[in-house]
Design a protein around this motif. Structure first.
Motif, PDB file in Angstrom:
ATOM      1  N   MET A  34       7.976 -17.916   0.345  1.00 24.87           N
ATOM      2  CA  MET A  34       8.181 -19.168  -0.485  1.00 24.87           C
ATOM      3  C   MET A  34       8.376 -18.673  -1.741  1.00 24.87           C
ATOM      4  O   MET A  34       9.704 -19.745  -2.228  1.00 24.87           O
ATOM      5  CB  MET A  34       6.339 -19.184  -1.279  1.00 24.87           C
ATOM      6  N   SER A  35       8.512 -17.682  -2.451  1.00 23.56           N
ATOM      7  CA  SER A  35       9.204 -16.480  -2.970  1.00 23.56           C
ATOM      8  C   SER A  35      10.377 -16.669  -3.221  1.00 23.56           C
ATOM      9  O   SER A  35      11.589 -17.049  -3.547  1.00 23.56           O
ATOM     10  CB  SER A  35       8.504 -15.419  -3.661  1.00 23.56           C
ATOM     11  N   PHE A  36      11.424 -16.299  -1.832  1.00 24.57           N
ATOM     12  CA  PHE A  36      12.813 -16.189  -0.939  1.00 24.57           C
ATOM     13  C   PHE A  36      12.957 -17.786  -1.046  1.00 24.57           C
ATOM     14  O   PHE A  36      14.259 -17.759  -1.611  1.00 24.57           O
ATOM     15  CB  PHE A  36      12.317 -15.833   0.320  1.00 24.57           C
ATOM     16  N   VAL A  37      12.492 -18.554  -0.760  1.00 26.31           N
ATOM     17  CA  VAL A  37      12.831 -20.099  -0.842  1.00 26.31           C
ATOM     18  C   VAL A  37      13.137 -20.377  -2.073  1.00 26.31           C
ATOM     19  O   VAL A  37      14.081 -21.235  -2.537  1.00 26.31           O
ATOM     20  CB  VAL A  37      12.030 -21.029   0.424  1.00 26.31           C
ATOM     21  N   ILE A  38      12.315 -20.322  -2.908  1.00 27.12           N
ATOM     22  CA  ILE A  38      12.367 -21.021  -4.484  1.00 27.12           C
ATOM     23  C   ILE A  38      13.170 -20.725  -5.309  1.00 27.12           C
ATOM     24  O   ILE A  38      14.106 -20.920  -5.720  1.00 27.12           O
ATOM     25  CB  ILE A  38      10.745 -20.753  -5.747  1.00 27.12           C
ATOM     26  N   THR A  39      13.524 -18.913  -5.154  1.00 33.60           N
ATOM     27  CA  THR A  39      14.605 -17.972  -5.721  1.00 33.60           C
ATOM     28  C   THR A  39      15.480 -18.359  -5.385  1.00 33.60           C
ATOM     29  O   THR A  39      17.203 -18.240  -6.551  1.00 33.60           O
ATOM     30  CB  THR A  39      13.847 -17.106  -5.763  1.00 33.60           C
ATOM     31  N   LEU A  40      16.190 -18.579  -3.983  1.00 33.69           N
ATOM     32  CA  LEU A  40      17.326 -18.806  -3.625  1.00 33.69           C
ATOM     33  C   LEU A  40      17.687 -20.445  -4.611  1.00 33.69           C
ATOM     34  O   LEU A  40      18.822 -20.680  -4.782  1.00 33.69           O
ATOM     35  CB  LEU A  40      17.787 -19.286  -1.864  1.00 33.69           C
ATOM     36  N   TYR A  41      16.584 -21.774  -4.102  1.00 32.24           N
ATOM     37  CA  TYR A  41      17.383 -22.791  -4.622  1.00 32.24           C
ATOM     38  C   TYR A  41      17.471 -23.052  -6.307  1.00 32.24           C
ATOM     39  O   TYR A  41      17.974 -23.435  -6.019  1.00 32.24           O
ATOM     40  CB  TYR A  41      15.742 -23.423  -4.544  1.00 32.24           C
ATOM     41  N   THR A  42      16.618 -21.862  -7.145  1.00 31.82           N
ATOM     42  CA  THR A  42      17.105 -21.663  -8.302  1.00 31.82           C
ATOM     43  C   THR A  42      18.375 -20.769  -8.573  1.00 31.82           C
ATOM     44  O   THR A  42      19.040 -21.220  -9.620  1.00 31.82           O
ATOM     45  CB  THR A  42      15.545 -20.872  -8.870  1.00 31.82           C
ATOM     46  N   LEU A  43      18.423 -19.966  -8.472  1.00 32.44           N
ATOM     47  CA  LEU A  43      19.692 -18.903  -8.639  1.00 32.44           C
ATOM     48  C   LEU A  43      21.151 -20.300  -7.506  1.00 32.44           C
ATOM     49  O   LEU A  43      21.371 -19.912  -8.707  1.00 32.44           O
ATOM     50  CB  LEU A  43      19.449 -18.000  -7.562  1.00 32.44           C
ATOM     51  N   TRP A  44      20.692 -21.485  -6.944  1.00 33.41           N
ATOM     52  CA  TRP A  44      21.959 -21.921  -6.231  1.00 33.41           C
ATOM     53  C   TRP A  44      21.948 -22.435  -7.942  1.00 33.41           C
ATOM     54  O   TRP A  44      23.039 -23.242  -8.488  1.00 33.41           O
ATOM     55  CB  TRP A  44      20.954 -23.093  -5.439  1.00 33.41           C
TER      56      TRP A  44
END
Length: 442
Positions: free
Chosen positions: A66-76
């Motif tokens: 979940m951290s991987f998915v959320i942080t990829l989104y916020t980095l975008w």
């Protein structure tokens, strides 16, 4: 009279052409990949098996994925917002915050958190570098009667090259160091994965305990809180992503977000490979007995683990510089603009050397690897990584209320706020527990 002369001298110098973030805008997309991998795959990946031992298979897997998915989104989101105002670039995280929240409020929201993250990471890297050097020494000297050397001295040895590397002028000048660090991070992660997987496969059935690490209910609860902070610490690039993007050239026809995002995608592919393999294999091999740094637990084959620890040292040398560069930018901006210092060699030499010395001193005074990961991960990383980008996105882009984008951002904000609170508590408790058995400068 003297003050006027100083002011005129400053006007004759274009500060942006001297500061480390903006002095060179010639970076390629793969520079972004190097810097992002170096910023993320560091001390955090080595602590993930330990986090799994505090969370267990189910919750640990959910937290990391979940951290991987959320942080990829916020980095975008951050990459997209870098040039959302035509003709203007938000070269620093706090500049974007000032645009969204207001000149004064934005500075006070973003800057303290960003400083905590960058200084905190550099302190953790000092501890990681020292521990890995000591492990390398112990493995090489095994059976040869070498004298034991205190961790304090290893941290000081690790700090030594930073007094030289810190004098490199800007982000682009550390690209070779960052590139070497990125390669090393992939190499030692694969060594940790392979050796852990082999050790786990060789273990007899039932020999490894996969229960939660702590034996008491309170210990298990606080361990989970600290582990969530360790997981959030592992995704650290958000705090330097705008500064990295600032080094990429940009035109209306070819905005910087395209090469930047290409680099981020490559970086996250490498991050996924490293994080998932090391976290799961490390926990699979050692269960609840894994150390806070998985490479400290591994000891066979001796030469390979020694090499992996040396790779960690090379990597965190590069990682330290990636997080230090925005700090140098802040320090030099304040010294020149507020205190009227003249931009030049001596300002850079003294200020940067003082920063390296300060992080070294704090690192050798409080070398609590797991507690530091949890505390800094919760208190600093979670806000700037998980929910502040989402808040800014809602305020600037104004997606339709109760629409899919709105709900995604609200969910990220709620998770991020909860993570900030609980991980900080868990990490602080772990530091207190470690401090009880710690002898100063041992």
């Amino acid at each position: 009279m003297e003050a006027r002369k100083q002011e005129e001298k400053l006007k004759s110098v274009n500060l942006d052409d001297w500061l480390p973030i903006t002095s060179s805008r010639t970076a390629k997309w793969y520079y972004s990949a190097f810097h992002n991998v170096t910023a993320m795959v560091g001390a955090g990946v080595l602590g993930l098996p330990f986090a799994m031992s505090q969370l267990g298979w189910g919750l640990g897997t959910v937290a990391i994925v979940m951290s991987f998915v959320i942080t990829l989104y916020t980095l975008w989101q951050l990459v997209e917002m870098h040039e959302m105002v035509p003709g203007k670039r938000f070269d620093r995280y706090h500049e974007l915050g000032q645009h969204v929240f207001g000149e004064r409020l934005g500075l006070w929201i973003i800057l303290p958190l960003q400083i905590i993250v960058m200084v905190g990471t550099d302190i953790v890297y000092m501890v990681t570098g020292g521990q890995s050097l000591r492990k390398f020494h112990d493995l090489v000297c095994q059976g040869r009667g070498c004298n034991d050397i205190r961790l304090t001295f290893w941290i000081m040895i690790f700090a030594s090259p930073h007094f030289v590397l810190s004098q490199l002028p800007n982000f682009n000048s550390i690209s070779a160091v960052s590139g070497a660090a990125a390669v090393m991070s992939l190499a030692y992660s694969m060594i940790a994965f392979c050796t852990s997987a082999i050790k786990g496969a060789e273990a007899t059935a039932g020999a490894i305990d996969y229960g939660l690490r702590a034996t008491t209910t309170s210990g298990q609860a606080f361990g989970m809180l600290s582990a969530l902070g360790t997981v959030s610490f592992a995704y650290a690039a958000h705090n330097v992503v705008l500064e990295i993007q600032a080094t990429i050239p940009s035109t209306p026809e070819k905005p910087s977000k395209k090469p930047m995002w290409r680099g981020v995608v490559v970086a996250y592919a490498i991050v996924a490979l490293c994080y998932f393999s090391v976290a799961f294999a490390g926990y699979y091999a050692f269960g609840s007995s894994v150390d806070p740094n998985v490479l400290i637990t591994l000891d066979k084959p001796r030469w390979l683990i020694a090499a992996a620890n040396l790779m960690v040292v090379i990597h965190v040398i590069g990682g330290y510089q990636v997080f230090a560069m925005p700090m140098f930018d802040m320090i030099e901006t304040v010294l020149v603009k507020k205190h009227q210092f003249t931009p030049g060699f001596w300002l850079r030499f003294v200020s940067r050397s003082a920063y390296v010395a300060a992080t070294m001193f704090i690192g050798l005074t409080f070398p609590f690897f797991d507690g530091l990961l949890g505390f800094f991960g919760g208190f600093g990383f979670a806000p700037t990584t998980y929910f502040i980008p989402c808040i800014m996105w809602l305020m600037v882009r104004k997606p339709k209320k109760y629409g899919l984008t709105w709900f995604i951002n609200i969910i990220c904000i709620v998770i991020g706020v909860l993570l900030t609170i609980i991980a900080s508590i868990g990490g602080l408790r772990q530091i207190i527990l470690d401090a009880k058995n710690y002898k100063l400068y041992s």
